[in-house]
Write an enzyme that holds these catalytic residues in place. Sequence first.
Site, PDB file in Angstrom:
ATOM      1  N   ASN A 195      -5.479  27.888  18.277  1.00  0.00           N
ATOM      2  CA  ASN A 195      -4.398  27.587  17.337  1.00  0.00           C
ATOM      3  C   ASN A 195      -3.705  26.365  17.944  1.00  0.00           C
ATOM      4  OD1 ASN A 195      -4.979  29.893  15.740  1.00  0.00           O
ATOM      5  ND2 ASN A 195      -3.918  31.148  17.253  1.00  0.00           N
ATOM      6  N   GLU A 276      -6.994  32.142   9.586  1.00  0.00           N
ATOM      7  CA  GLU A 276      -5.644  32.582   9.956  1.00  0.00           C
ATOM      8  C   GLU A 276      -4.621  31.445   9.803  1.00  0.00           C
ATOM      9  OE1 GLU A 276      -6.347  36.240  12.943  1.00  0.00           O
ATOM     10  OE2 GLU A 276      -6.410  34.297  13.942  1.00  0.00           O
ATOM     11  N   ASP A 349     -13.151  41.602  15.248  1.00  0.00           N
ATOM     12  CA  ASP A 349     -12.311  40.864  16.197  1.00  0.00           C
ATOM     13  C   ASP A 349     -12.173  41.574  17.545  1.00  0.00           C
ATOM     14  OD1 ASP A 349     -10.658  39.008  17.254  1.00  0.00           O
ATOM     15  OD2 ASP A 349      -8.890  39.561  16.110  1.00  0.00           O
ATOM     16  N   GLU A 377      -7.043  42.034  24.539  1.00  0.00           N
ATOM     17  CA  GLU A 377      -6.109  42.119  23.409  1.00  0.00           C
ATOM     18  C   GLU A 377      -6.108  43.492  22.751  1.00  0.00           C
ATOM     19  OE1 GLU A 377      -6.912  39.150  20.451  1.00  0.00           O
ATOM     20  OE2 GLU A 377      -5.612  40.102  18.961  1.00  0.00           O
TER      21      GLU A 377
HETATM   22  C1  GCU Z   1      -7.396  37.226  16.973  1.00  0.00           C
HETATM   23  C2  GCU Z   1      -6.138  37.096  17.772  1.00  0.00           C
HETATM   24  C3  GCU Z   1      -5.435  35.795  17.522  1.00  0.00           C
HETATM   25  C4  GCU Z   1      -6.425  34.643  17.697  1.00  0.00           C
HETATM   26  C5  GCU Z   1      -7.645  34.871  16.842  1.00  0.00           C
HETATM   27  C6  GCU Z   1      -8.735  33.845  17.066  1.00  0.00           C
HETATM   28  O1  GCU Z   1      -7.101  37.368  15.616  1.00  0.00           O
HETATM   29  O2  GCU Z   1      -5.277  38.168  17.468  1.00  0.00           O
HETATM   30  O3  GCU Z   1      -4.360  35.688  18.420  1.00  0.00           O
HETATM   31  O4  GCU Z   1      -5.826  33.439  17.362  1.00  0.00           O
HETATM   32  O5  GCU Z   1      -8.212  36.098  17.147  1.00  0.00           O
HETATM   33  O6  GCU Z   1      -9.705  34.184  17.731  1.00  0.00           O
HETATM   34  O7  GCU Z   1      -8.650  32.731  16.585  1.00  0.00           O
END
Ligand code: GCU
Length: 657
Positions: A195, A276, A349, A377
């Site tokens: 991100n 996302e 995930d 996670e």
């Molecule tokens: C999961 C995770 C996020 C992360 C995403 C990804 O959803 O919770 O924090 O950004 O994976 O792999 O891009």
Amino acid sequence: DGYALWLRHAPLEDAPWLDRGPPSIYARNGDDPTIKVATAELERGLLKLGGKRDPWGVGTMPRSLPNTPASFELDCRGDGKPNDGRFRVAADRSNKTVKISGPGSISCLYGVYALLRELSQGEDPLAVNLDEKPAMPLRMLNHWDNPDGYVERGYSGRSIFDWWRLPDHLDQRLLDYASANASIGINGTVVNNVNASPLFLTDRYIPKLKRVADALRPYGIRLYISARFSAPHEIGGLPTADPLDPRVEAWWKERADEIYAAIPDFGGFLVKANSEGQPGPQDYGRTHADGANMMARAIGDRGTVIWRAFVYSEVDPTDRAKQAYAEFVPLDGKFAGNVIVQVKNGAIDFQPREPFHPLFGAMPKTRLMLETQLTKEYLGFATHLVFLAPMWEEVLRADTGRGGTVADVIAPVGMAGVANTGSDRNWSGSHFDQANWYAFGRLAWDPGLSSEAIAREWAAQTFSREQPFLDAVVPLMLGSRQAAVDYMTPLGLTHQMATGHHYGPGPWVADLARPEWNPMYYSRADKEGIGFDRTASGSNALSQYAPAVAAQWDEPGKTSPDYLLWFHHVTWDFAMPSGKPLWNELVGRYDAGVARVDAMAQTWASLEPYVDAQRFTDVAENLRIQQQEARWWRDASIAYWQSINGLGLPAGTRPPE
Ligand code: GCU
């Protein structure tokens, strides 16, 4: 305190080779920066192994002269073969010399670490005989670190990258980080979060990146960054980031040129696009291939674009698990040669257990790389002791039904691990999470290694090389992943974690805005039964697998209990292979998870004599928390299922504690 990781090189108490007099080192090509590191690491390791008894009374190892026999000789001068890190360590018993050799300087560094790994486990140098090469070219960490020091899904403190003081100050920790990575063969690192902040593409950050890249280079580690797809628009002053707009491509080319001018061996860009909420080519009606290929042209043959297949948006409401396959398989053969598609181990995930991702094997004309997550996670953060090698081994060995295992599919490309490193003294938030970093590197080097072998060599180097200790701690580690599966999400259940942070149970959550944010979306529990029907009568995600693989899972009666509720919705009284009804089996699994954690804590308690007091207590206290939280998971989950199915606890189940 754990800072030394598996590179403690604890003093050997009983090693005849220490009595042979001080070893000497001779390095050919000794001015090469990597050979310098290799020599220094060998010296440091030998002195530490020599230890408190100071058997040689030397502060530094004597250096031999050319043509005089040295105890250790480094000979990695290059012979025209690809410098992929292959090495040999071979002893000549007659003149008591150990020779480390290979086609390039990195061979000697890897050879030194491999030799020290053997010595640390008690091996005599003259008995070491190794001939190795890495199974796959790219062995990378992905840091989810933000420029302000926050680590997304990080449970071990702040980021180890101090962008604020870079480039003027480089923390010693980064050199220790480089050494730890090189010692397990890791040869690439993406230093910022997927991100991604566009800051990393600015002129201000390039000198910072350069300082880090210069520090990592002697250790054979290439630097990569995560690139934000909308950067041309956000920081480049362009009205768009449309990949087919020539100004956009020109902007990326200019950025790449600037980066390569500072960092000639820059690895390339990692991109999370249209997932996302992240920007991507679909924002402009273009495909992943359009976006990836445009960036690949900007980089040219200097590096690689690693494009993530973790796409998660609102495209297919019937089953989140189907999206990546649906978007990427039609693009097979359309990606440029310097594009890699990076695929998470499973289609949802990083859950405690998922079947392997159906993309593996399904894109034969695309370079696919496996993405794993070291930071836990969904597995109890750094608190719960969960050794992940058995999970990765399960994925790597899975037969795709399309011409090989997952390991075969990724062997020409590589493997990435979302890092668990941070500013904590022990790096990973807990001592046992260091093992996941270690295991990742070792499996990327050789996916054929067993979890047991990895656990054993890690524990011997990290804690104690005494056999009774290893005989107890290795099974503890090996069983820990199944324990977590059982007390969190048994029998193929998935994503039952609490909202957002993903720590602790939340199977009852059903009111979040999007359906697939809710654990109820995954469990589909109702009065009659539980589980997600992914067969033809349901979402048909099963059809994304090769027919022979799908056939193992197309009926509940044939499906391994590990994946039962992943692929099927079955009644609470469904007859399990054990002969028990599903409900009884489910309750039994939760209990088994709790029992296994109790046994882990007991085993650890018995190991006090082998471990220093601080690390012993750190682990014992975490295990105590894990015991409580395994019960929390079990009791909350069972109580919730009971509120839906109205069933009592099966007869013979434990009395309430
Ligand atoms: C999961 C995770 C996020 C992360 C995403 C990804 O959803 O919770 O924090 O950004 O994976 O792999 O891009």
